[in-house]
Design an enzyme around this catalytic site. Structure first.
Site, PDB file in Angstrom:
ATOM      1  CE  LYS A   1      25.305 100.350  48.390  1.00 25.54           C
ATOM      2  NZ  LYS A   1      25.653 100.833  47.039  1.00 25.54           N
TER       3      LYS A   1
ATOM      4  CD  GLU B   1      26.674  87.807  39.294  1.00 19.71           C
ATOM      5  OE1 GLU B   1      27.625  88.435  39.807  1.00 19.71           O
ATOM      6  OE2 GLU B   1      26.752  87.231  38.210  1.00 19.71           O
TER       7      GLU B   1
ATOM      8  CB  SER C   1      21.102 100.253  49.419  1.00 23.74           C
ATOM      9  OG  SER C   1      20.415  99.222  50.096  1.00 23.74           O
TER      10      SER C   1
ATOM     11  CE1 TYR D   1      25.688  97.148  50.603  1.00 23.27           C
ATOM     12  CE2 TYR D   1      23.579  96.974  51.741  1.00 23.27           C
ATOM     13  CZ  TYR D   1      24.305  97.182  50.581  1.00 23.27           C
ATOM     14  OH  TYR D   1      23.656  97.448  49.397  1.00 23.27           O
TER      15      TYR D   1
ATOM     16  NE  ARG E   1      35.238  92.928  40.898  1.00 22.21           N
ATOM     17  CZ  ARG E   1      34.862  92.222  41.959  1.00 22.21           C
ATOM     18  NH1 ARG E   1      35.722  91.942  42.915  1.00 22.21           N
ATOM     19  NH2 ARG E   1      33.621  91.766  42.055  1.00 22.21           N
ATOM     20  NE  ARG E   2      31.921  89.263  37.110  1.00 23.04           N
ATOM     21  CZ  ARG E   2      30.737  88.883  37.594  1.00 23.04           C
ATOM     22  NH1 ARG E   2      30.586  87.636  38.036  1.00 23.04           N
ATOM     23  NH2 ARG E   2      29.720  89.714  37.617  1.00 23.04           N
TER      24      ARG E   2
END
Length: 251
Positions: free
Chosen positions: A156, A188, A139, A152, A33-34
């Protein structure tokens, strides 16, 4: 020359994978996205390793944009040898009755639906080529549930199920499918989970040596670099100081 497509390529595991696969001579399609960070990484890798890099600015949650940028690739860039479904996140750490439904939507849309949107397109290209390898980043949360991890963990667990389902569906086409399931990795991830609270994020890893993004990239490369007749179905990787999702030895 082989090509790897990596989602969530501007930080953490995705960024480490981009560096490692570039080092191994792969050309890269990087999705994130960045835009500024993505272009910076692409320039660095192209210069350092003398490879070609395509950048695609897209949020995997947005199926229309994602489809447009992927299908807009030149034909030669659709010959994807390795897809690394890395884009994913966690938002919040609340009991089910206090959960933020916006956080739930973000996690479900990114971790499950985003992975599906990318895989639907790229697996089609792989089927046409009769080869390919899909790496899904899961995960420890996809293997066991922990307090306040509810949604979450559910996303996963969904990735874990999809990994198995993909392997079955793509078996006739000679496409390998691998799940890489990390425990505590310092990226992050926790900053995102706690919405930018870096002090709170640092406390997650206090008193122990967590995994690094490079450790997971190394495991992914191990799976990808096996001989043609070998597939690593599923790998669970933890730091030595962690025995389960919640049992950690802090010094």
């Amino acid at each position: 020359m082989k090509t790897a497509l990596i989602t969530g390529a501007t930080s953490g595991i995705g960024k480490s994978c981009a560096h490692l696969f570039a080092q191994q001579g792969y050309q890269l399609v990087l999705v994130a996205r960045r835009e500024d960070k993505l272009n910076e990484i692409a320039r660095h890798l192209a210069d350092k390793y003398a490879i070609e890099v395509k950048t695609l600015i897209a949020d995997v949650r947005n199926n229309a944009v994602l489809t447009a940028v992927l299908e807009g690739l030149p034909q030669q860039w659709k010959q994807i040898d390795v897809l690394i479904n890395n884009a994913g996140l966690s938002q919040g750490l609340d009991p089910i009755d206090k959960g933020d439904t916006t956080d739930w939507d973000t996690m479900i849309d990114t971790n499950v639906k985003g992975l599906l949107y990318v895989t639907k397109i790229v697996s089609g290209w792989m089927i046409s080529a009769k080869k390919g390898h899909i790496i899904n980043i899961g995960s420890i949360a996809g293997k066991e549930v922990y307090p306040n991890g509810n949604v979450y963990c559910a996303t996963k667990h969904a990735v874990d199920a999809l990994n198995k389902g993909m392997r079955m569906d793509l078996l006739p086409h000679g496409i390998k499918v691998t799940a890489i399931n990390p425990g505590m990795v310092e990226t992050e991830f926790s900053v995102v989970r706690f919405k930018g609270d870096e002090d709170k994020a640092k406390k997650v890893y206090e008193g122990l040596e967590p995994l690094l993004a490079q450790d997971i990239a190394d495991a992914i490369w191990f799976a990808v670099s096996r001989p043609a007749h070998v597939n690593i179905n599923d790998m669970l990787i933890m730091p030595a100081a962690q025995a389960s999702a919640t049992l950690v030895n802090r010094k």
